[in-house]
Design a protein around this motif. Structure first.
Motif, PDB file in Angstrom:
ATOM      1  N   PRO A 108      -1.374  16.441 -22.443  1.00  0.00           N
ATOM      2  CA  PRO A 108      -0.679  17.646 -21.970  1.00  0.00           C
ATOM      3  C   PRO A 108      -1.671  18.682 -21.450  1.00  0.00           C
ATOM      4  CG  PRO A 108      -0.862  17.676 -24.359  1.00  0.00           C
ATOM      5  CD  PRO A 108      -1.500  16.394 -23.905  1.00  0.00           C
ATOM      6  N   TYR A 109      -1.363  19.236 -20.298  1.00  0.00           N
ATOM      7  CA  TYR A 109      -2.140  20.320 -19.713  1.00  0.00           C
ATOM      8  C   TYR A 109      -1.226  21.543 -19.576  1.00  0.00           C
ATOM      9  CZ  TYR A 109      -5.392  16.570 -18.499  1.00  0.00           C
ATOM     10  OH  TYR A 109      -6.243  15.495 -18.558  1.00  0.00           O
ATOM     11  N   GLU A 110      -1.808  22.650 -19.177  1.00  0.00           N
ATOM     12  CA  GLU A 110      -1.031  23.887 -19.099  1.00  0.00           C
ATOM     13  C   GLU A 110       0.140  23.763 -18.124  1.00  0.00           C
ATOM     14  OE1 GLU A 110      -1.674  28.657 -18.121  1.00  0.00           O
ATOM     15  OE2 GLU A 110      -3.395  27.304 -18.267  1.00  0.00           O
ATOM     16  N   ASN A 111      -0.086  23.073 -17.014  1.00  0.00           N
ATOM     17  CA  ASN A 111       0.965  23.023 -15.988  1.00  0.00           C
ATOM     18  C   ASN A 111       1.478  21.612 -15.705  1.00  0.00           C
ATOM     19  OD1 ASN A 111      -1.361  22.073 -14.840  1.00  0.00           O
ATOM     20  ND2 ASN A 111      -1.171  23.236 -12.929  1.00  0.00           N
ATOM     21  N   ARG A 112       1.128  20.653 -16.544  1.00  0.00           N
ATOM     22  CA  ARG A 112       1.621  19.292 -16.328  1.00  0.00           C
ATOM     23  C   ARG A 112       1.426  18.449 -17.580  1.00  0.00           C
ATOM     24  NH1 ARG A 112      -3.567  19.385 -14.435  1.00  0.00           N
ATOM     25  NH2 ARG A 112      -4.861  17.526 -14.722  1.00  0.00           N
ATOM     26  N   LYS A 113       2.183  17.372 -17.649  1.00  0.00           N
ATOM     27  CA  LYS A 113       2.043  16.394 -18.729  1.00  0.00           C
ATOM     28  C   LYS A 113       1.741  15.045 -18.095  1.00  0.00           C
ATOM     29  CE  LYS A 113       5.264  18.750 -21.890  1.00  0.00           C
ATOM     30  NZ  LYS A 113       5.566  19.911 -21.023  1.00  0.00           N
ATOM     31  N   GLN A 142       6.245   2.545 -22.753  1.00  0.00           N
ATOM     32  CA  GLN A 142       5.152   3.380 -23.247  1.00  0.00           C
ATOM     33  C   GLN A 142       5.452   4.851 -22.956  1.00  0.00           C
ATOM     34  OE1 GLN A 142       1.122   1.772 -22.111  1.00  0.00           O
ATOM     35  NE2 GLN A 142       2.376   0.077 -21.354  1.00  0.00           N
ATOM     36  N   LEU A 143       5.853   5.142 -21.732  1.00  0.00           N
ATOM     37  CA  LEU A 143       6.184   6.522 -21.364  1.00  0.00           C
ATOM     38  C   LEU A 143       7.394   7.019 -22.143  1.00  0.00           C
ATOM     39  CD1 LEU A 143       6.224   8.068 -17.819  1.00  0.00           C
ATOM     40  CD2 LEU A 143       8.118   8.451 -19.365  1.00  0.00           C
ATOM     41  N   LEU A 144       8.436   6.187 -22.234  1.00  0.00           N
ATOM     42  CA  LEU A 144       9.663   6.614 -22.909  1.00  0.00           C
ATOM     43  C   LEU A 144       9.425   6.861 -24.396  1.00  0.00           C
ATOM     44  CD1 LEU A 144      12.280   4.239 -21.235  1.00  0.00           C
ATOM     45  CD2 LEU A 144      11.675   6.580 -20.590  1.00  0.00           C
ATOM     46  N   ALA A 145       8.637   5.997 -25.028  1.00  0.00           N
ATOM     47  CA  ALA A 145       8.354   6.165 -26.453  1.00  0.00           C
ATOM     48  C   ALA A 145       7.499   7.394 -26.703  1.00  0.00           C
ATOM     49  CB  ALA A 145       7.664   4.913 -27.007  1.00  0.00           C
ATOM     50  N   ILE A 146       6.554   7.670 -25.821  1.00  0.00           N
ATOM     51  CA  ILE A 146       5.733   8.872 -25.952  1.00  0.00           C
ATOM     52  C   ILE A 146       6.604  10.124 -25.834  1.00  0.00           C
ATOM     53  CG2 ILE A 146       3.973  10.260 -24.783  1.00  0.00           C
ATOM     54  CD1 ILE A 146       2.514   7.601 -24.176  1.00  0.00           C
ATOM     55  N   ALA A 147       7.484  10.141 -24.835  1.00  0.00           N
ATOM     56  CA  ALA A 147       8.377  11.296 -24.670  1.00  0.00           C
ATOM     57  C   ALA A 147       9.247  11.484 -25.910  1.00  0.00           C
ATOM     58  CB  ALA A 147       9.250  11.104 -23.434  1.00  0.00           C
ATOM     59  N   TYR A 148       9.782  10.392 -26.453  1.00  0.00           N
ATOM     60  CA  TYR A 148      10.620  10.459 -27.659  1.00  0.00           C
ATOM     61  C   TYR A 148       9.829  11.037 -28.821  1.00  0.00           C
ATOM     62  CZ  TYR A 148      13.430   8.682 -31.580  1.00  0.00           C
ATOM     63  OH  TYR A 148      14.166   8.558 -32.724  1.00  0.00           O
ATOM     64  N   HIS A 149       8.606  10.560 -29.005  1.00  0.00           N
ATOM     65  CA  HIS A 149       7.779  11.040 -30.106  1.00  0.00           C
ATOM     66  C   HIS A 149       7.396  12.502 -29.922  1.00  0.00           C
ATOM     67  CE1 HIS A 149       4.185  11.469 -32.660  1.00  0.00           C
ATOM     68  NE2 HIS A 149       4.768  10.575 -33.423  1.00  0.00           N
ATOM     69  N   GLN A 150       7.221  12.920 -28.678  1.00  0.00           N
ATOM     70  CA  GLN A 150       6.856  14.305 -28.406  1.00  0.00           C
ATOM     71  C   GLN A 150       8.061  15.242 -28.422  1.00  0.00           C
ATOM     72  OE1 GLN A 150       3.818  15.779 -27.939  1.00  0.00           O
ATOM     73  NE2 GLN A 150       2.858  13.835 -28.483  1.00  0.00           N
ATOM     74  N   GLY A 151       9.251  14.675 -28.462  1.00  0.00           N
ATOM     75  CA  GLY A 151      10.456  15.499 -28.486  1.00  0.00           C
ATOM     76  C   GLY A 151      10.771  16.133 -27.147  1.00  0.00           C
ATOM     77  N   ILE A 152      10.414  15.442 -26.048  1.00  0.00           N
ATOM     78  CA  ILE A 152      10.662  15.979 -24.711  1.00  0.00           C
ATOM     79  C   ILE A 152      11.451  14.960 -23.889  1.00  0.00           C
ATOM     80  CG2 ILE A 152       8.575  17.399 -24.717  1.00  0.00           C
ATOM     81  CD1 ILE A 152       7.212  15.266 -23.014  1.00  0.00           C
ATOM     82  N   SER A 153      12.003  15.406 -22.780  1.00  0.00           N
ATOM     83  CA  SER A 153      12.646  14.489 -21.849  1.00  0.00           C
ATOM     84  C   SER A 153      11.580  13.652 -21.152  1.00  0.00           C
ATOM     85  CB  SER A 153      13.442  15.263 -20.794  1.00  0.00           C
ATOM     86  OG  SER A 153      13.741  14.443 -19.679  1.00  0.00           O
ATOM     87  N   PRO A 154      11.839  12.350 -20.916  1.00  0.00           N
ATOM     88  CA  PRO A 154      10.869  11.545 -20.156  1.00  0.00           C
ATOM     89  C   PRO A 154      10.543  12.159 -18.800  1.00  0.00           C
ATOM     90  CG  PRO A 154      12.507  10.122 -21.181  1.00  0.00           C
ATOM     91  CD  PRO A 154      12.965  11.534 -21.402  1.00  0.00           C
ATOM     92  N   ARG A 155      11.487  12.874 -18.211  1.00  0.00           N
ATOM     93  CA  ARG A 155      11.245  13.463 -16.890  1.00  0.00           C
ATOM     94  C   ARG A 155      10.357  14.702 -16.932  1.00  0.00           C
ATOM     95  NH1 ARG A 155      17.031  12.760 -13.693  1.00  0.00           N
ATOM     96  NH2 ARG A 155      16.966  10.480 -13.573  1.00  0.00           N
ATOM     97  N   GLU A 156       9.987  15.149 -18.130  1.00  0.00           N
ATOM     98  CA  GLU A 156       8.993  16.215 -18.236  1.00  0.00           C
ATOM     99  C   GLU A 156       7.579  15.682 -18.019  1.00  0.00           C
ATOM    100  OE1 GLU A 156       9.337  19.148 -21.421  1.00  0.00           O
ATOM    101  OE2 GLU A 156      11.341  18.348 -21.848  1.00  0.00           O
ATOM    102  N   ILE A 157       7.412  14.374 -18.128  1.00  0.00           N
ATOM    103  CA  ILE A 157       6.118  13.739 -17.840  1.00  0.00           C
ATOM    104  C   ILE A 157       6.095  13.429 -16.355  1.00  0.00           C
ATOM    105  CG2 ILE A 157       4.641  11.746 -18.272  1.00  0.00           C
ATOM    106  CD1 ILE A 157       5.912  11.622 -21.097  1.00  0.00           C
ATOM    107  N   ARG A 158       5.287  14.163 -15.613  1.00  0.00           N
ATOM    108  CA  ARG A 158       5.327  14.065 -14.155  1.00  0.00           C
ATOM    109  C   ARG A 158       4.105  13.397 -13.550  1.00  0.00           C
ATOM    110  NH1 ARG A 158       9.622  13.168 -13.786  1.00  0.00           N
ATOM    111  NH2 ARG A 158       9.767  13.570 -11.561  1.00  0.00           N
ATOM    112  N   ASN A 159       3.152  12.984 -14.382  1.00  0.00           N
ATOM    113  CA  ASN A 159       1.951  12.325 -13.883  1.00  0.00           C
ATOM    114  C   ASN A 159       1.689  11.054 -14.678  1.00  0.00           C
ATOM    115  OD1 ASN A 159       0.375  14.433 -11.956  1.00  0.00           O
ATOM    116  ND2 ASN A 159       1.418  15.520 -13.617  1.00  0.00           N
ATOM    117  N   VAL A 160       1.466   9.969 -13.970  1.00  0.00           N
ATOM    118  CA  VAL A 160       1.166   8.685 -14.598  1.00  0.00           C
ATOM    119  C   VAL A 160      -0.107   8.127 -13.991  1.00  0.00           C
ATOM    120  CG1 VAL A 160       1.875   6.254 -14.730  1.00  0.00           C
ATOM    121  CG2 VAL A 160       3.514   8.057 -15.255  1.00  0.00           C
TER     122      VAL A 160
END
Length: 363
Positions: free
Chosen positions: A102-107, A143-161
């Motif tokens: 996680p960064y200030e302006n992106r995940k 991997q992305l979906l499980a990370i989002a679930y564990h972080q308590g965020i929507s998968p679409r909040e992760i915008r960089n892969v």
């Protein structure tokens, strides 16, 4: 606790992986497909019973035939710098890893495409593991979906892969491209192609195919040396693919896509960090829209190489800049938990004291 994560129960899961399906291939009629896709990729649910706007009968039918999770267990190891290394136990018992940054302006997430890696790069702990198997498209996505679930965020909040985790993506390209299409799909993760980067040690046939697919994603080439003699000491696959052949494929990729190519270069003391090598690298990149990422070596137990000291890194960078090559130094995050570039090796780091993750708060 550092290894506190939500376990998934494979014994309770049906056989067919729903994440293998493109959004338009999902079960159900008409708008039901869109509803299921929204629950999977926008809401990030892990159970069909949570898809509350679906009829109960459909939810039960889905649960009898399909599974969402591809993991028996997910373990999370937060770093002091805020990144988190995730260790995934797959349903067949094999393991792979990914990193959340996680960064200030992106995940950002760094995803794996394999269990282990066949490339065997001398500076990389993953290469020392050898090759386990290719990951399926579902396992890459989850991997992305499980990370989002564990972080308590929507998968679409992760915008960089970045496909820079375990494995060589171009040797598992069919599954990687299938996963990427769901990342890009407007009813999937709806990501911008410019925010997806695929990293390769240089598999020419894969680079040509990536150019033909023209999905708009970014290409990063792990070059690590400008001459074949040095590169063969660093990357065993260099014996099969000489630099001239790789660069021919890269130039064809650039000619077709007109997209800038990033060149990854891990600096190793006394091996690939000489000024003449910086000058040779600059000549190799002439005529391309290229950017060089210099990566300080991230140590791991038993590594047969040493990293270039900081002064040498900065001098190498300045030489490249003098030659007109855009250059940056990329310091990796997550060293303290073995999550930095080249450190993914399925090792369990020591437990540390961290701020709680969202689902741990209040325990």
């Amino acid at each position: 606790m550092a290894d506190d994560a939500r376990p998934f129960r494979p014994e309770a899961l049906p056989m067919k992986p729903i994440l293998e399906l493109a959004p338009e291939e999902l079960p159900g009629e008409g708008y039901r497909k869109a509803q299921i896709a929204h629950w999977l990729y926008a809401r990030g649910v892990r159970e069909f019973s949570e898809m509350t706007d679906l009829p109960k009968g459909l939810r039960e039918a889905l649960a009898q035939e399909w599974r969402i999770s591809e993991f028996a267990l997910v373990e999370a190891y937060p770093s002091r710098d805020g990144s988190v290394k995730y260790l995934f136990t797959l349903l067949d018992g094999k393991k792979t890893e990914a990193v959340y940054m996680p960064y200030e302006n992106r995940k950002t997430v760094c995803l794996s495409s394999m269990v282990g890696c066949p490339a065997g790069c001398t500076f990389c702990a993953t290469g020392a593991l050898g090759f386990g198997r290719n990951l399926t498209a579902a396992e890459i996505l989850d991997q992305l979906l499980a990370i989002a679930y564990h972080q308590g965020i929507s998968p679409r909040e992760i915008r960089n892969v970045v496909l820079m985790g375990m494995g060589e993506p171009l040797l598992n390209l069919t599954n990687v491209l299938k996963a990427v299409r769901t990342l890009l799909h407007p009813k999937g993760l709806a990501m911008s192609p410019r925010r997806i980067t695929l990293s390769t040690v240089g598999i020419p046939r894969g680079i040509y195919r990536l150019a033909e697919e023209d999905l708009g994603i970014r290409l990063a080439l792990s070059l690590h040396a400008p001459d074949d003699e040095t590169r063969k000491k660093i990357i065993p696959t260099a014996h099969r693919y000489p630099i001239a052949e790789i660069m021919e494929a890269v130039r064809a990729y650039y000619a077709k896509t007109k997209r800038r190519v990033t060149f990854e270069y891990t600096l190793l003391q006394g091996l690939n960090d000489h000024p003449w090598q910086a000058r040779l690298l600059s000549r190799l990149l002439k005529g391309l829209s290229a950017h060089v990422n210099l990566i300080p070596f991230n140590p791991w137990p038993g590594a047969p190489v040493k990293g270039t000291p900081k002064a040498g890194i900065l001098a190498f960078a300045e030489e490249l800049k003098r030659q007109g090559i855009p250059t940056s130094v990329r310091f990796s995050r997550g060293q303290d938990v073995g999550a930095a570039c080249g450190q993914l090796a399925l090792r369990t780091p020591q437990a540390l004291t961290f701020k709680p993750l969202p689902e741990d708060a209040g325990r």
